[in-house]
Design a protein around this motif. Structure first.
Motif, PDB file in Angstrom:
ATOM      1  N   LEU A 136       0.830  -1.208   0.000  1.00 36.03           N
ATOM      2  CA  LEU A 136       0.000   0.000   0.000  1.00 36.03           C
ATOM      3  C   LEU A 136       0.864   1.258   0.000  1.00 36.03           C
ATOM      4  O   LEU A 136       0.593   2.209  -0.743  1.00 36.03           O
ATOM      5  N   PHE A 146       2.847   1.697  -3.515  1.00 35.69           N
ATOM      6  CA  PHE A 146       2.045   2.177  -4.645  1.00 35.69           C
ATOM      7  C   PHE A 146       1.198   3.404  -4.305  1.00 35.69           C
ATOM      8  O   PHE A 146       0.566   3.973  -5.195  1.00 35.69           O
ATOM      9  N   TRP A 166      -1.557   3.466  -2.652  1.00 34.40           N
ATOM     10  CA  TRP A 166      -2.978   3.144  -2.790  1.00 34.40           C
ATOM     11  C   TRP A 166      -3.784   3.713  -1.636  1.00 34.40           C
ATOM     12  O   TRP A 166      -3.274   3.981  -0.564  1.00 34.40           O
ATOM     13  N   PHE A 167      -5.071   3.870  -1.835  1.00 36.60           N
ATOM     14  CA  PHE A 167      -6.022   4.354  -0.831  1.00 36.60           C
ATOM     15  C   PHE A 167      -5.653   5.741  -0.319  1.00 36.60           C
ATOM     16  O   PHE A 167      -5.885   6.078   0.838  1.00 36.60           O
ATOM     17  N   SER A 208       3.068   7.875  -1.451  1.00 38.50           N
ATOM     18  CA  SER A 208       3.927   6.796  -1.933  1.00 38.50           C
ATOM     19  C   SER A 208       5.231   6.770  -1.138  1.00 38.50           C
ATOM     20  O   SER A 208       5.887   7.792  -0.950  1.00 38.50           O
TER      21      SER A 208
END
Length: 146
Positions: free
Chosen positions: A112, A115, A117-118, A122
């Motif tokens: 997570l 990348f 994500w959410f 990064s």
């Protein structure tokens, strides 16, 4: 806010995380239902959070209007986790259950973060982070065999 306050909060949460599994397992054993045990856990937690919100916060639920769809799934993950740990702890032992859960959380967190994500910032995976995750996986094996 002093940097040690978040650390203390996480340390206390870790204690609660560890105590929650045998607590919910006791409910599951007494009732014969992992799902009922998880439900009781969530009802009690919901009641406490509602009381805290009504007492200290009172942020309007309308502020959640523009939240992305995936943000509503936290309860789903929590319910699955609570039920799985209540089921697994008496069968695998608490230490094995929690080390597997924590190692899985760390591996997922690395992905997570890497990348972003959410909505996370990064934070690329490094060899050092992978080594730490590998040591945790080794810890799972050592605890399981111990």
């Amino acid at each position: 806010m002093a940097p040690f306050f978040p650390l203390i909060a996480v340390l206390l949460a870790g204690i609660g995380f560890s105590v929650q599994a045998p607590t919910n397992a006791a409910l599951a054993k007494a009732s014969g239902s992992v799902i009922l045990a998880a439900l009781v856990s969530f009802v009690v937690g919901t009641a406490i959070l509602l009381a805290l919100w009504l007492t200290f916060d009172r942020t309007s639920p309308a502020t959640l209007k523009g939240v992305p769809g995936w943000a509503w799934l936290g309860g789903l993950y929590g319910a699955g986790f609570i039920a799985a740990v209540a089921f697994a702890a008496p069968r695998l032992g608490l230490a094995t259950t929690l080390t597997v859960a924590i190692a899985t959380q760390v591996a997922t967190a690395l992905a997570l973060d890497h990348f972003g994500w959410f909505g996370l910032k990064s934070d690329p995976v490094s060899i050092t982070k992978l080594a730490g995750a590998a040591l945790m996986l080794i810890g799972v094996v050592v605890i399981r065999r111990g």
